[in-house]
Scaffold this motif. Sequence first.
Motif, PDB file in Angstrom:
ATOM      1  N   GLU A 169       9.021   1.277  17.894  1.00  0.00           N
ATOM      2  CA  GLU A 169       8.136   2.330  18.403  1.00  0.00           C
ATOM      3  C   GLU A 169       8.041   3.449  17.367  1.00  0.00           C
ATOM      4  OE1 GLU A 169       6.349   2.159  21.017  1.00  0.00           O
ATOM      5  OE2 GLU A 169       7.258   0.418  22.029  1.00  0.00           O
ATOM      6  N   PRO A 170       6.878   4.104  17.228  1.00  0.00           N
ATOM      7  CA  PRO A 170       5.634   3.895  17.975  1.00  0.00           C
ATOM      8  C   PRO A 170       4.790   2.719  17.480  1.00  0.00           C
ATOM      9  CG  PRO A 170       5.355   5.683  16.420  1.00  0.00           C
ATOM     10  CD  PRO A 170       6.799   5.260  16.329  1.00  0.00           C
ATOM     11  N   MET A 171       4.976   2.302  16.241  1.00  0.00           N
ATOM     12  CA  MET A 171       4.237   1.154  15.717  1.00  0.00           C
ATOM     13  C   MET A 171       5.185  -0.018  15.538  1.00  0.00           C
ATOM     14  SD  MET A 171       2.191   0.596  12.077  1.00  0.00           S
ATOM     15  CE  MET A 171       0.804   1.678  12.438  1.00  0.00           C
ATOM     16  N   GLY A 172       4.852  -1.147  16.140  1.00  0.00           N
ATOM     17  CA  GLY A 172       5.686  -2.327  16.036  1.00  0.00           C
ATOM     18  C   GLY A 172       5.443  -3.110  14.765  1.00  0.00           C
ATOM     19  N   GLY A 173       6.265  -4.128  14.556  1.00  0.00           N
ATOM     20  CA  GLY A 173       6.174  -4.909  13.341  1.00  0.00           C
ATOM     21  C   GLY A 173       4.899  -5.709  13.201  1.00  0.00           C
ATOM     22  N   VAL A 174       4.373  -6.218  14.325  1.00  0.00           N
ATOM     23  CA  VAL A 174       3.154  -7.023  14.264  1.00  0.00           C
ATOM     24  C   VAL A 174       1.979  -6.178  13.774  1.00  0.00           C
ATOM     25  CG1 VAL A 174       1.503  -8.363  15.621  1.00  0.00           C
ATOM     26  CG2 VAL A 174       3.960  -8.598  16.061  1.00  0.00           C
ATOM     27  N   GLU A 175       1.846  -4.982  14.330  1.00  0.00           N
ATOM     28  CA  GLU A 175       0.778  -4.077  13.901  1.00  0.00           C
ATOM     29  C   GLU A 175       0.998  -3.618  12.461  1.00  0.00           C
ATOM     30  OE1 GLU A 175      -1.339   0.121  15.326  1.00  0.00           O
ATOM     31  OE2 GLU A 175       0.350  -0.706  16.448  1.00  0.00           O
ATOM     32  N   ALA A 176       2.258  -3.353  12.122  1.00  0.00           N
ATOM     33  CA  ALA A 176       2.566  -2.908  10.763  1.00  0.00           C
ATOM     34  C   ALA A 176       2.275  -4.009   9.743  1.00  0.00           C
ATOM     35  CB  ALA A 176       4.033  -2.482  10.674  1.00  0.00           C
ATOM     36  N   ALA A 177       2.516  -5.266  10.126  1.00  0.00           N
ATOM     37  CA  ALA A 177       2.230  -6.382   9.211  1.00  0.00           C
ATOM     38  C   ALA A 177       0.753  -6.405   8.833  1.00  0.00           C
ATOM     39  CB  ALA A 177       2.627  -7.705   9.858  1.00  0.00           C
ATOM     40  N   GLN A 178      -0.103  -6.132   9.816  1.00  0.00           N
ATOM     41  CA  GLN A 178      -1.538  -6.103   9.538  1.00  0.00           C
ATOM     42  C   GLN A 178      -1.892  -4.958   8.600  1.00  0.00           C
ATOM     43  OE1 GLN A 178      -4.094  -5.395  12.982  1.00  0.00           O
ATOM     44  NE2 GLN A 178      -5.657  -6.706  12.094  1.00  0.00           N
ATOM     45  N   ARG A 204       5.129  -9.708   0.608  1.00  0.00           N
ATOM     46  CA  ARG A 204       5.304 -10.785   1.573  1.00  0.00           C
ATOM     47  C   ARG A 204       6.141 -10.255   2.728  1.00  0.00           C
ATOM     48  NH1 ARG A 204       3.551 -15.470   0.104  1.00  0.00           N
ATOM     49  NH2 ARG A 204       4.969 -16.678   1.438  1.00  0.00           N
ATOM     50  N   VAL A 205       5.627 -10.434   3.944  1.00  0.00           N
ATOM     51  CA  VAL A 205       6.235  -9.835   5.131  1.00  0.00           C
ATOM     52  C   VAL A 205       6.911 -10.908   5.979  1.00  0.00           C
ATOM     53  CG1 VAL A 205       5.815  -8.517   7.240  1.00  0.00           C
ATOM     54  CG2 VAL A 205       4.493  -8.013   5.163  1.00  0.00           C
ATOM     55  N   ALA A 206       8.164 -10.662   6.337  1.00  0.00           N
ATOM     56  CA  ALA A 206       8.899 -11.546   7.235  1.00  0.00           C
ATOM     57  C   ALA A 206       9.312 -10.751   8.463  1.00  0.00           C
ATOM     58  CB  ALA A 206      10.129 -12.125   6.541  1.00  0.00           C
ATOM     59  N   MET A 207       9.048 -11.313   9.651  1.00  0.00           N
ATOM     60  CA  MET A 207       9.382 -10.652  10.891  1.00  0.00           C
ATOM     61  C   MET A 207      10.759 -11.091  11.368  1.00  0.00           C
ATOM     62  SD  MET A 207       6.463  -9.214  10.910  1.00  0.00           S
ATOM     63  CE  MET A 207       6.814  -8.206  12.361  1.00  0.00           C
ATOM     64  N   LEU A 208      11.484 -10.173  12.022  1.00  0.00           N
ATOM     65  CA  LEU A 208      12.778 -10.456  12.629  1.00  0.00           C
ATOM     66  C   LEU A 208      12.691 -10.227  14.124  1.00  0.00           C
ATOM     67  CD1 LEU A 208      15.226  -8.672  10.149  1.00  0.00           C
ATOM     68  CD2 LEU A 208      15.178 -11.118  10.633  1.00  0.00           C
ATOM     69  N   THR A 209      13.296 -11.104  14.905  1.00  0.00           N
ATOM     70  CA  THR A 209      13.231 -10.958  16.358  1.00  0.00           C
ATOM     71  C   THR A 209      14.515 -11.435  17.015  1.00  0.00           C
ATOM     72  OG1 THR A 209      11.966 -11.535  18.350  1.00  0.00           O
ATOM     73  CG2 THR A 209      12.181 -13.228  16.658  1.00  0.00           C
ATOM     74  N   GLY A 261      17.082  -6.795  -4.192  1.00  0.00           N
ATOM     75  CA  GLY A 261      17.455  -5.388  -4.175  1.00  0.00           C
ATOM     76  C   GLY A 261      16.667  -4.683  -3.087  1.00  0.00           C
ATOM     77  N   VAL A 262      17.278  -3.724  -2.434  1.00  0.00           N
ATOM     78  CA  VAL A 262      16.614  -2.957  -1.375  1.00  0.00           C
ATOM     79  C   VAL A 262      16.122  -1.645  -1.961  1.00  0.00           C
ATOM     80  CG1 VAL A 262      16.863  -1.851   0.868  1.00  0.00           C
ATOM     81  CG2 VAL A 262      18.063  -4.008   0.405  1.00  0.00           C
ATOM     82  N   VAL A 263      14.797  -1.438  -1.929  1.00  0.00           N
ATOM     83  CA  VAL A 263      14.225  -0.214  -2.484  1.00  0.00           C
ATOM     84  C   VAL A 263      14.001   0.851  -1.422  1.00  0.00           C
ATOM     85  CG1 VAL A 263      13.115  -1.440  -4.384  1.00  0.00           C
ATOM     86  CG2 VAL A 263      11.844  -1.078  -2.253  1.00  0.00           C
ATOM     87  N   GLY A 264      14.057   0.442  -0.144  1.00  0.00           N
ATOM     88  CA  GLY A 264      13.835   1.417   0.911  1.00  0.00           C
ATOM     89  C   GLY A 264      14.130   0.857   2.280  1.00  0.00           C
ATOM     90  N   CYS A 265      14.363   1.763   3.234  1.00  0.00           N
ATOM     91  CA  CYS A 265      14.610   1.390   4.626  1.00  0.00           C
ATOM     92  C   CYS A 265      13.714   2.238   5.527  1.00  0.00           C
ATOM     93  CB  CYS A 265      16.068   1.611   5.006  1.00  0.00           C
ATOM     94  SG  CYS A 265      17.235   0.557   4.125  1.00  0.00           S
ATOM     95  N   ALA A 266      13.200   1.622   6.582  1.00  0.00           N
ATOM     96  CA  ALA A 266      12.311   2.318   7.504  1.00  0.00           C
ATOM     97  C   ALA A 266      12.800   2.135   8.935  1.00  0.00           C
ATOM     98  CB  ALA A 266      10.882   1.788   7.376  1.00  0.00           C
ATOM     99  N   ALA A 267      12.539   3.136   9.781  1.00  0.00           N
ATOM    100  CA  ALA A 267      12.992   3.101  11.167  1.00  0.00           C
ATOM    101  C   ALA A 267      11.893   2.674  12.134  1.00  0.00           C
ATOM    102  CB  ALA A 267      13.537   4.466  11.573  1.00  0.00           C
ATOM    103  N   ASP A 268      10.666   2.540  11.645  1.00  0.00           N
ATOM    104  CA  ASP A 268       9.569   2.088  12.510  1.00  0.00           C
ATOM    105  C   ASP A 268       8.429   1.569  11.637  1.00  0.00           C
ATOM    106  OD1 ASP A 268       7.697   4.326  11.813  1.00  0.00           O
ATOM    107  OD2 ASP A 268       9.163   5.541  12.885  1.00  0.00           O
ATOM    108  N   GLY A 269       7.408   1.019  12.291  1.00  0.00           N
ATOM    109  CA  GLY A 269       6.301   0.420  11.563  1.00  0.00           C
ATOM    110  C   GLY A 269       5.517   1.395  10.717  1.00  0.00           C
ATOM    111  N   GLU A 270       5.292   2.594  11.237  1.00  0.00           N
ATOM    112  CA  GLU A 270       4.526   3.589  10.492  1.00  0.00           C
ATOM    113  C   GLU A 270       5.230   3.951   9.184  1.00  0.00           C
ATOM    114  OE1 GLU A 270       3.900   6.891  13.068  1.00  0.00           O
ATOM    115  OE2 GLU A 270       2.250   5.938  14.162  1.00  0.00           O
ATOM    116  N   GLU A 271       6.540   4.140   9.264  1.00  0.00           N
ATOM    117  CA  GLU A 271       7.303   4.463   8.061  1.00  0.00           C
ATOM    118  C   GLU A 271       7.300   3.289   7.089  1.00  0.00           C
ATOM    119  OE1 GLU A 271      11.584   6.443   6.766  1.00  0.00           O
ATOM    120  OE2 GLU A 271      11.396   5.472   8.728  1.00  0.00           O
ATOM    121  N   ALA A 272       7.344   2.070   7.631  1.00  0.00           N
ATOM    122  CA  ALA A 272       7.325   0.881   6.778  1.00  0.00           C
ATOM    123  C   ALA A 272       6.021   0.800   5.982  1.00  0.00           C
ATOM    124  CB  ALA A 272       7.502  -0.380   7.622  1.00  0.00           C
TER     125      ALA A 272
END
Length: 212
Positions: free
Chosen positions: A55-64, A74-79, A25-36
């Motif tokens: 932008e402004p925060m990418g997924g790699v930084e957001a994962a940290q 658990r975080v999965a990256m898409l590229t 189930g999807v509980v939320g959607c974000a448009a950038d790393g900060e929102e995530a």
Amino acid sequence: MLVADDHALFRDGVCSLIHRWPEFGVVGCAADGEEAVRLCAELRPDLVLMDVRMEPMGGVEAAQAISALELGARVAMLTVSDLGDDVYQALRNGAHGYLSKNESAEQLHDALVSLMEGQTVLSPAIAAKVLTEFTAAGRTMPGGSPDAVRLSFRERQVLRLLVEGMSNVEIGRSLHLSEGTVKKYLGTIMTKLHARNRVQVAVLGLRRGFAE
């Protein structure tokens, strides 16, 4: 699950696809790393599916940042891009998967199931590139002397299929083993190779010739 991508059309498409699978189930959607990161703190999803380039925060930084929250997500990256150092940095930052946006719906579903079972998942194409880069660059990996490591015939079979990008379920089907038995074999292989995760197991197996 939380989905983060800065392209609204792709993000909405992934959310619609995931809504069709009853186990997710999807509980939320974000448009950038900060929102995530903010939504993770608020909604506490079990799984985060996140684009690498935002932008402004990418997924790699957001994962940290999400890992630092210690909420167990658990975080999965898409590229869509070729590998650079992003995959290594993402895994160091706490990501548990690195998937291509070219995956089929079935492949994405299987990857998400594996992630929720506690596995680290790389799409086959990305796994192959990781192995190639490690081999070409001669990156230092743990594991001790190759001569000191001996794998049984069955352990080698499991390792070969892991290198091909198969999940535990797929390995079990191929070898006519239960998923639990596959996990036990992988645990033994990890101990013998002094590897911390499936990625290191695959890399060490290929470099030492166990997966040939």
